[in-house]
Design a protein around this motif. Structure first.
Motif, PDB file in Angstrom:
ATOM      1  N   VAL A  75       0.859  -1.180   0.000  1.00  8.47           N
ATOM      2  CA  VAL A  75       0.000   0.000   0.000  1.00  8.47           C
ATOM      3  C   VAL A  75       0.898   1.233   0.000  1.00  8.47           C
ATOM      4  CG1 VAL A  75      -1.868   1.211   1.151  1.00  8.47           C
ATOM      5  CG2 VAL A  75      -1.699  -1.263   1.358  1.00  8.47           C
ATOM      6  N   ILE A  76       0.595   2.193  -0.866  1.00  3.71           N
ATOM      7  CA  ILE A  76       1.367   3.437  -0.937  1.00  3.71           C
ATOM      8  C   ILE A  76       0.570   4.543  -0.240  1.00  3.71           C
ATOM      9  CG2 ILE A  76       2.370   5.167  -2.462  1.00  3.71           C
ATOM     10  CD1 ILE A  76       2.735   2.991  -4.540  1.00  3.71           C
ATOM     11  N   VAL A  77       1.210   5.166   0.753  1.00  3.73           N
ATOM     12  CA  VAL A  77       0.582   6.270   1.491  1.00  3.73           C
ATOM     13  C   VAL A  77       1.200   7.578   1.021  1.00  3.73           C
ATOM     14  CG1 VAL A  77       0.224   7.303   3.765  1.00  3.73           C
ATOM     15  CG2 VAL A  77       0.096   4.817   3.473  1.00  3.73           C
ATOM     16  N   THR A  78       0.360   8.519   0.644  1.00  2.33           N
ATOM     17  CA  THR A  78       0.810   9.839   0.199  1.00  2.33           C
ATOM     18  C   THR A  78       0.316  10.912   1.175  1.00  2.33           C
ATOM     19  OG1 THR A  78      -1.153  10.034  -1.208  1.00  2.33           O
ATOM     20  CG2 THR A  78       0.837   9.143  -2.223  1.00  2.33           C
ATOM     21  N   PRO A  79       1.014  12.019   1.277  1.00  2.00           N
ATOM     22  CA  PRO A  79       0.622  13.072   2.237  1.00  2.00           C
ATOM     23  C   PRO A  79      -0.768  13.633   1.944  1.00  2.00           C
ATOM     24  CG  PRO A  79       2.849  13.450   1.432  1.00  2.00           C
ATOM     25  CD  PRO A  79       2.283  12.371   0.585  1.00  2.00           C
ATOM     26  N   GLY A  80      -1.560  13.750   2.979  1.00  2.00           N
ATOM     27  CA  GLY A  80      -2.873  14.357   2.888  1.00  2.00           C
ATOM     28  C   GLY A  80      -3.899  13.547   2.134  1.00  2.00           C
ATOM     29  N   ALA A  81      -3.661  12.260   1.878  1.00  2.00           N
ATOM     30  CA  ALA A  81      -4.597  11.427   1.120  1.00  2.00           C
ATOM     31  C   ALA A  81      -4.882  10.128   1.881  1.00  2.00           C
ATOM     32  CB  ALA A  81      -4.036  11.112  -0.265  1.00  2.00           C
ATOM     33  N   THR A  82      -6.023   9.521   1.526  1.00  2.00           N
ATOM     34  CA  THR A  82      -6.420   8.249   2.126  1.00  2.00           C
ATOM     35  C   THR A  82      -6.405   7.157   1.050  1.00  2.00           C
ATOM     36  OG1 THR A  82      -7.832   9.336   3.764  1.00  2.00           O
ATOM     37  CG2 THR A  82      -8.231   6.996   3.334  1.00  2.00           C
ATOM     38  N   ALA A  83      -5.611   6.118   1.292  1.00  2.00           N
ATOM     39  CA  ALA A  83      -5.564   4.982   0.370  1.00  2.00           C
ATOM     40  C   ALA A  83      -6.684   4.017   0.749  1.00  2.00           C
ATOM     41  CB  ALA A  83      -4.203   4.295   0.440  1.00  2.00           C
ATOM     42  N   ARG A  84      -7.648   3.835  -0.169  1.00  2.00           N
ATOM     43  CA  ARG A  84      -8.803   2.971   0.109  1.00  2.00           C
ATOM     44  C   ARG A  84      -8.631   1.626  -0.605  1.00  2.00           C
ATOM     45  NH1 ARG A  84     -10.827   8.192   0.059  1.00  2.00           N
ATOM     46  NH2 ARG A  84     -12.146   8.693   1.871  1.00  2.00           N
ATOM     47  N   LEU A  85      -8.772   0.546   0.152  1.00  2.00           N
ATOM     48  CA  LEU A  85      -8.596  -0.805  -0.387  1.00  2.00           C
ATOM     49  C   LEU A  85      -9.850  -1.629  -0.114  1.00  2.00           C
ATOM     50  CD1 LEU A  85      -4.978  -1.629   0.861  1.00  2.00           C
ATOM     51  CD2 LEU A  85      -5.644  -0.771  -1.375  1.00  2.00           C
ATOM     52  N   THR A  86     -10.228  -2.456  -1.095  1.00  2.00           N
ATOM     53  CA  THR A  86     -11.318  -3.422  -0.906  1.00  2.00           C
ATOM     54  C   THR A  86     -10.698  -4.816  -0.909  1.00  2.00           C
ATOM     55  OG1 THR A  86     -12.948  -1.992  -1.968  1.00  2.00           O
ATOM     56  CG2 THR A  86     -13.460  -4.344  -1.831  1.00  2.00           C
ATOM     57  N   ILE A  87     -10.854  -5.516   0.180  1.00  2.00           N
ATOM     58  CA  ILE A  87     -10.301  -6.861   0.335  1.00  2.00           C
ATOM     59  C   ILE A  87     -11.434  -7.871   0.183  1.00  2.00           C
ATOM     60  CG2 ILE A  87      -9.007  -8.421   1.800  1.00  2.00           C
ATOM     61  CD1 ILE A  87      -7.447  -5.951   0.932  1.00  2.00           C
ATOM     62  N   THR A  88     -11.291  -8.833  -0.757  1.00  2.00           N
ATOM     63  CA  THR A  88     -12.302  -9.872  -0.979  1.00  2.00           C
ATOM     64  C   THR A  88     -11.737 -11.212  -0.541  1.00  2.00           C
ATOM     65  OG1 THR A  88     -13.195  -8.652  -2.878  1.00  2.00           O
ATOM     66  CG2 THR A  88     -13.797 -10.980  -2.673  1.00  2.00           C
ATOM     67  N   ASP A  89     -12.264 -11.735   0.540  1.00  2.00           N
ATOM     68  CA  ASP A  89     -11.803 -13.029   1.055  1.00  2.00           C
ATOM     69  C   ASP A  89     -12.545 -14.166   0.360  1.00  2.00           C
ATOM     70  OD1 ASP A  89     -10.050 -11.831   2.747  1.00  2.00           O
ATOM     71  OD2 ASP A  89     -11.306 -11.991   4.544  1.00  2.00           O
ATOM     72  N   PRO A  90     -11.840 -15.121  -0.223  1.00  2.00           N
ATOM     73  CA  PRO A  90     -12.517 -16.241  -0.893  1.00  2.00           C
ATOM     74  C   PRO A  90     -13.059 -17.245   0.108  1.00  2.00           C
ATOM     75  CG  PRO A  90     -10.146 -16.553  -0.968  1.00  2.00           C
ATOM     76  CD  PRO A  90     -10.376 -15.215  -0.326  1.00  2.00           C
ATOM     77  N   PHE A  91     -14.080 -18.011  -0.353  1.00  2.00           N
ATOM     78  CA  PHE A  91     -14.581 -19.110   0.476  1.00  2.00           C
ATOM     79  C   PHE A  91     -13.564 -20.254   0.487  1.00  2.00           C
ATOM     80  CE2 PHE A  91     -18.649 -17.072  -0.541  1.00  2.00           C
ATOM     81  CZ  PHE A  91     -19.249 -17.062   0.706  1.00  2.00           C
ATOM     82  N   LYS A  92     -13.570 -20.990   1.571  1.00  2.00           N
ATOM     83  CA  LYS A  92     -12.716 -22.178   1.628  1.00  2.00           C
ATOM     84  C   LYS A  92     -13.207 -23.222   0.631  1.00  2.00           C
ATOM     85  CE  LYS A  92     -11.162 -21.715   6.406  1.00  2.00           C
ATOM     86  NZ  LYS A  92     -11.101 -22.344   7.746  1.00  2.00           N
ATOM     87  N   ALA A  93     -12.269 -23.975   0.056  1.00  2.00           N
ATOM     88  CA  ALA A  93     -12.616 -24.987  -0.940  1.00  2.00           C
ATOM     89  C   ALA A  93     -13.312 -26.175  -0.285  1.00  2.00           C
ATOM     90  CB  ALA A  93     -11.356 -25.466  -1.663  1.00  2.00           C
ATOM     91  N   ALA A  94     -14.227 -26.792  -1.041  1.00  2.00           N
ATOM     92  CA  ALA A  94     -14.893 -28.012  -0.571  1.00  2.00           C
ATOM     93  C   ALA A  94     -13.954 -29.204  -0.746  1.00  2.00           C
ATOM     94  CB  ALA A  94     -16.186 -28.237  -1.352  1.00  2.00           C
TER      95      ALA A  94
END
Length: 348
Positions: free
Chosen positions: A120-139
């Motif tokens: 993740v890159i953080v820049t001055p005066g800004a907010t880095a927004r991330l969407t994390i998608t967790d996969p389902f466990k395999a059958a």
């Protein structure tokens, strides 16, 4: 107006006391109120830091609360740690600009896996927004191939497992007739199809396509059944081909000329014609010829093992037998005539 009131009061004081007293003009209060210290504007936040905001969900789009994240700086030191809230959100504020490493240490759900680490890159005066998608466990899939009659487990069966038009897993049963693998799922309960593409040795392919359901991390057993390949029936005694023997006519020997009777003997009989007696087939042929059938059908054919036409030989043999028979009849008549002559001589 208030200032004028002050000046009038001062003049009145002079008249009463006889002493000149003048209030300084600076003592007059201004007409505009002075703002209080509490109304001063707040300090502007520093613009040399940034932040990271995380939103966590699964592949079905549902928020994942309780997911644990760790943020490391470029030196590998911990810069922040926390859990997502009920909406699946987590914020790391007041971060110095730079590159950070985000690690998910727990998904907060027994049905989900964590994602891989990312920068993740953080820049001055800004907010880095991330969407994390967790996969389902395999059958967890267990494949079995069985004999449809005995239930015996069969090695060498290969199947494809998938959903829609996509094949997700291919399994082949081993020596024990089973195989296992992990089947990726995209929902809390997903439907899959299974199709056999290679049958065990000695068995027919199971052609129908079956369906089953599986959930995240749950075990499921998939079974295919096979029928033995039908073998061609062995021919029985009645099925054996019957080989008709090829008729081989024997060639009759040329009959010898019958002996003439000696003069004066009277009882002499002609000798048997020929040196060899014809076989039963030849006798039948002669009898048929004498009866008027000049071409016996049973003897029309080819000579055995030669491929030549037997008709000329049969006709020649029949002719010889007719001649021999005619000679025999002539000799018998002459013998009877000679016998009659002898009897007449004796009586005289």
């Amino acid at each position: 107006m208030h200032a004028r009131f002050v000046r009038s009061a001062a003049a009145l004081a002079v008249a009463v006391t006889g002493t000149l007293t003048w209030a300084p003009a600076s003592s007059a209060q201004p007409s505009e109120p002075i703002p209080s210290a509490s109304a001063a504007p707040a300090e502007t936040p520093a613009l040399d830091t940034g932040s990271v905001e995380i939103t966590t969900k699964d592949t079905a789009g549902d928020a994942l609360p309780g997911a644990v994240f760790l943020l490391l700086d470029s030196a590998g030191q911990e810069a922040g740690r926390g859990k997502t809230d009920a909406q699946g959100k987590l914020t790391f504020p007041d971060l110095a600009p730079g590159v950070y490493r985000l690690k998910e240490t727990a998904s907060g759900s027994p049905l989900h896996e964590v994602v891989a680490d990312q920068d993740v890159i953080v820049t001055p005066g800004a907010t880095a927004r991330l969407t994390i998608t967790d996969p389902f466990k395999a059958a967890k899939v267990l494949l079995q191939a069985k004999d449809d009659k005995t239930g015996k487990l069969l090695p060498g069966a290969t199947v494809n497992i998938g959903t829609g038009t996509s094949t997700l897993l291919t399994l082949t049963t081993g020596a024990k007739g089973t195989a296992s693998g992990e089947l990726p799922v995209s929902n809390r309960e997903s439907e899959f199809w299974v199709k056999e593409i290679k049958a065990p040795a000695g068995y027919d392919l199971y052609k129908p396509t079956n369906t089953f359901t599986a959930g995240p991390g749950a075990p499921v057993t998939v079974t295919v059944t096979n029928s033995k390949t039908a073998t061609a029936a062995k021919p029985g005694p009645s099925d054996k081909p019957t080989h008709k023997p090829t008729y081989t006519p024997s060639t009759p020997s040329t009959p010898s000329t019958p002996d003439k009777p000696s003069s004066g003997t009277g009882g002499a009989k002609p000798s048997s014609p020929g040196t060899g007696a014809p076989d039963a087939g030849s006798s039948s042929t002669a009898a048929a010829a004498l009866a008027g059938d000049s071409t016996p059908k049973a003897l029309v054919g080819s000579l055995a093992h030669t491929g030549a036409d037997a008709t000329p030989w049969l006709i020649g043999g029949v002719g010889v037998l007719i001649a021999a028979g005619g000679g025999t009849l002539v000799m018998a008549r002459r013998h009877r005539a000679d016998a009659a002559t002898d009897d007449d001589s004796t009586r005289s």
